[in-house]
Design an enzyme around this catalytic site. Structure first.
Site, short mmCIF file in Angstrom:
data_model
loop_
_atom_site.label_atom_id
_atom_site.label_comp_id
_atom_site.label_asym_id
_atom_site.label_seq_id
_atom_site.Cartn_x
_atom_site.Cartn_y
_atom_site.Cartn_z
N ASP A 181 0.82 -1.21 0.00
CA ASP A 181 0.00 0.00 0.00
C ASP A 181 0.86 1.25 0.00
O ASP A 181 1.72 1.42 0.87
CB ASP A 181 -0.90 -0.02 1.25
CG ASP A 181 -1.91 1.12 1.25
OD1 ASP A 181 -2.02 1.82 0.23
OD2 ASP A 181 -2.59 1.30 2.28
N GLU A 237 -8.65 8.84 5.46
CA GLU A 237 -7.48 8.26 6.12
C GLU A 237 -7.12 9.05 7.40
O GLU A 237 -8.00 9.55 8.09
CB GLU A 237 -6.32 8.15 5.13
CG GLU A 237 -6.68 7.24 3.94
CD GLU A 237 -5.54 7.00 2.97
OE1 GLU A 237 -4.37 7.02 3.37
OE2 GLU A 237 -5.83 6.79 1.78
C1 BGC Z 1 -4.66 3.64 1.15
C2 BGC Z 1 -5.27 2.51 0.37
C3 BGC Z 1 -5.53 2.92 -1.05
C4 BGC Z 1 -4.24 3.42 -1.67
C5 BGC Z 1 -4.39 3.87 -3.10
C6 BGC Z 1 -3.47 4.22 0.42
O1 BGC Z 1 -3.02 5.34 1.08
O2 BGC Z 1 -4.27 3.18 2.42
O3 BGC Z 1 -6.46 2.09 1.01
O4 BGC Z 1 -6.05 1.84 -1.76
O5 BGC Z 1 -3.76 4.50 -0.92
O6 BGC Z 1 -5.15 5.01 -3.22
C1 BGC Z 2 -3.55 9.71 -2.86
C2 BGC Z 2 -4.32 8.63 -2.15
C3 BGC Z 2 -3.46 7.99 -1.15
C4 BGC Z 2 -2.82 9.01 -0.23
C5 BGC Z 2 -1.84 8.40 0.73
C6 BGC Z 2 -2.99 10.68 -1.85
O1 BGC Z 2 -2.26 11.69 -2.49
O2 BGC Z 2 -4.36 10.37 -3.78
O3 BGC Z 2 -4.80 7.69 -3.05
O4 BGC Z 2 -4.20 7.07 -0.41
O5 BGC Z 2 -2.17 10.02 -0.96
O6 BGC Z 2 -1.29 9.32 1.60
#
Ligand code: BGC
Ligand code: BGC
Length: 609
Positions: free
Chosen positions: A330, A526
């Site tokens: 991830d 998140e």
């Molecule tokens: C998240 C995931 C997600 C990935 C791609 C990560 O930061 O934890 O759940 O699928 O980004 O966007």
């Molecule tokens: C992305 C997300 C990802 C996240 C992680 C973002 O910039 O668009 O998909 O989960 O960063 O920190």
């Protein structure tokens, strides 16, 4: 004079030595880049004739045939999953033989329409035709409450709302509809379902999950996987990803490695027994449902990032649970294993990660992996196993057997059936938390209704995070129906409806029959949503107070990704409804409050009021 001469000589010599040291270290630090082996390109080629291109052969034979034609540059390329915005030169897709691309949350094409998405993905795919082996890309997105990145997609309730429905059949239908909308934009890989078992609801990812009950998480997760993977379009299928393996729901407050967060990306402090009994169970079900990929979480367990944990990935997931698909990491998780990127990649791959998500730099990854193979830090068998797993999924999905997504129509939902399904899901997700003197349901013939609150007329708030942008949006510029519009559409033509965001209504002789406050959280995603005390904003509380003074009865509808602390206030309200993050179909709420359907939702997590 003599002394000066020597002094100068020493200075010159040490200057020269320094110069060489700098040149040498520059040489060695860039060495892997300069010796990197690229993927072979072919102008006119006969890849179309190779046995692996024959759809009538068994997948195992196709994988074997293709593997035998690949060199290590090809193989390592397949193990890279690159964020599309990091590709500054389109030629790199062929040069590095990249295996997969993703759009991170909100990472859209310039033309942010379904047609624009399809064209973008097809353009990336077309690059692979320059290589001799023409291995198609997997393109992945977080379609976790519908194909949320794309304006116009149907936005279903976030998982916490689906958890409240406890309706596996419905969840399967939603997953199928989501796969259908993603397929219409050329995308056949979805980073969903999230199977984290909710622990501390202060976590910003609470709403991305079904429940705090592992059984419900497992059952609905299985249904979701089956829905995604059953969908088929022009001979193409879609691969689901169960995430985030494993124990993410157990991360503890104050342990995040990210200084902006509190829980997310933190430590899961629990014994192996608890990990197995609670958090592993849904993954066991996911594996038996045939999930094609599994994403490893960003958490730490027993002092080690899960992405580096051989026991959890290799022994338990692939060994004990018998997972046959591929494991991927991830975001930047692999590079958080150690300070050295080289050591990090080596540890992750040796632990059993098959594909590494590379949000930023793929060139360094290719170089490190080639070096690791040469030095024997990663074995050829491990690489071959990883690549076989990835190719197997690509064949199963059908990517080799179709000429990109040319025949697809970039239409999301022609008939409105997905919106109707979302509306049904909203209805079933509502939980009646309080209902003094049977305040609910209301009659549609009430003479005057007042509506207030920050979420009454805001599709962005209704939809939450992962909607068009990573952190969600504000306002009503995507298709859908707000709760206010739903109310207007539901009542009789004689009913008077007044709306004011802050509940500032003019004094009238008599009180309105009913005041409806639709209040709740602003979108977050998140760790940005980690919150020590999730509660209503002062603005929403004062809107409710204002409303209270002008209506005989008030109901409070809460739009939120988790329980909010309303203990001090709820006694003063007549009815309370938990609506979670319902998405674009606000009429699902009015279907229930005006009595067309009964309340059936149950709390997916504890919530005392
Ligand atoms: C998240 C995931 C997600 C990935 C791609 C990560 O930061 O934890 O759940 O699928 O980004 O966007
Ligand atoms: C992305 C997300 C990802 C996240 C992680 C973002 O910039 O668009 O998909 O989960 O960063 O920190």
């Amino acid at each position: 004079m003599q002394l000066n001469f020597y002094k100068n000589k020493i200075l010159i010599l040490s200057g020269a030595a320094l110069f060489f040291i700098v040149i040498f270290s520059a040489y060695f630090s860039t060495k892997p880049y300069s010796t990197i082996q690229y993927v072979k390109l072919c102008g006119q080629n006969n890849a179309a004739e190779y046995p692996y291109q024959n759809p009538n052969l068994p997948i195992e034979d196709r994988v074997n045939d293709l593997m035998a034609r690949m060199d290590n540059a090809d193989k390592i390329g397949q193990m890279a999953l690159v964020e599309k915005n990091s590709i500054h030169n389109l030629d790199d897709i062929a040069k590095y033989g990249l295996g997969a691309l993703l759009s991170g949350g909100g990472q859209k094409p310039d033309d942010n329409t379904p047609a624009g998405w399809l064209e973008m993905v097809n353009n990336f795919q077309a690059q692979t035709k320059k290589t001799c082996l023409q291995i198609p890309l997997l393109y992945g997105v977080d379609a976790n409450h519908g194909h949320g990145n794309v304006p116009g997609a149907t936005i279903f309730p976030h998982f916490i709302g689906l958890g409240a429905t406890q309706n596996a059949e419905l969840v399967e239908e939603i997953a199928k509809a989501t796969a259908e909308e993603a397929a219409a934009t050329g995308i056949f890989w979805i980073f969903s379902p999230s199977l984290d078992v909710i622990g501390d609801t202060r976590w910003g990812r609470t709403y991305e999950n079904f429940s705090s009950n592992p059984k419900i998480v497992g059952d609905l997760g299985k249904a979701y996987i089956e829905g995604i993977q059953k969908h088929s379009d022009n001979g193409l299928q879609t691969a689901a990803s169960a995430k985030h393996y494993v124990g993410n729901g157990a991360m503890q407050w104050g342990t995040s490695i990210n200084k902006n967060f509190f829980i997310d990306q933190g430590v899961s402090n629990l014994s192996e027994k608890e990990l197995r009994e609670i958090h592993l169970e849904p993954f066991r079900q996911a594996v038996s449902a045939g999930v094609k990929s599994i994403m490893v979480g960003l958490n730490t367990w027993q002092g080690e990032k899960v992405s580096a944990n051989y026991y959890l990935i290799n022994d338990i997931l692939k060994g004990e649970l018998g997972f046959q698909g591929f494991v991927f990491s991830d975001w930047y998780g692999v590079y958080e294993i150690s300070r050295s990127k080289y050591i990090s990649s080596v540890k992750a791959i040796n632990a059993g990660v098959d594909m590494v998500m590379l949000p930023f730099d793929y060139k360094g990854f290719a170089a490190d992996m080639q070096l690791a193979l040469k030095k024997g830090d990663i074995s050829q068998e491990r690489i071959d196993d990883a690549v076989r797993r990835i190719l197997k999924v690509k064949f199963e999905v059908g990517l080799f057997d179709q000429k990109f997504a040319k025949n697809l129509k970039p239409k999301l939902d022609d008939t409105g059936k997905n919106r109707a399904l979302a509306r049904k899901a909203v209805r079933e997700s509502l939980v009646l938390m309080q209902n003094k003197n049977n305040t609910l349901p209301f009659s549609k013939n009430i003479s005057r209704i007042l509506v207030a609150g920050s979420a009454a007329d805001n599709l962005g708030k209704q939809s939450g995070g992962w909607t068009v942008e990573w952190q969600g949006i504000d306002g009503n510029w995507i298709p859908g129906t707000t709760v206010l519009e739903g109310i207007k559409g539901a009542v009789s033509p004689d009913t008077e409806i007044q709306y004011d965001l802050n509940g500032n209504f003019a004094d009238t002789v008599s009180l309105a029959d009913i005041g409806i406050a639709v209040v709740g959280e602003n979108p977050y995603t998140e760790g940005w949503g980690d919150n020590k005390n999730p509660e209503l904003s002062n603005e929403d509380l004062s809107a409710i107070t204002n409303l209270r003074k002008k209506a005989k009865k008030i109901i409070v509808i809460i739009i939120s990704g988790r329980p909010l602390d309303i203990k001090r206030y709820a006694g003063n309200w007549d009815a309370v409804v938990a609506a979670w993050l319902p998405g674009t179909e606000g009429e699902g709420i009015t279907d229930i409050i005006f009595g067309d359907y009964p309340f059936t939702g149950t709390l997916p997590v504890d919530w005392e009021i």
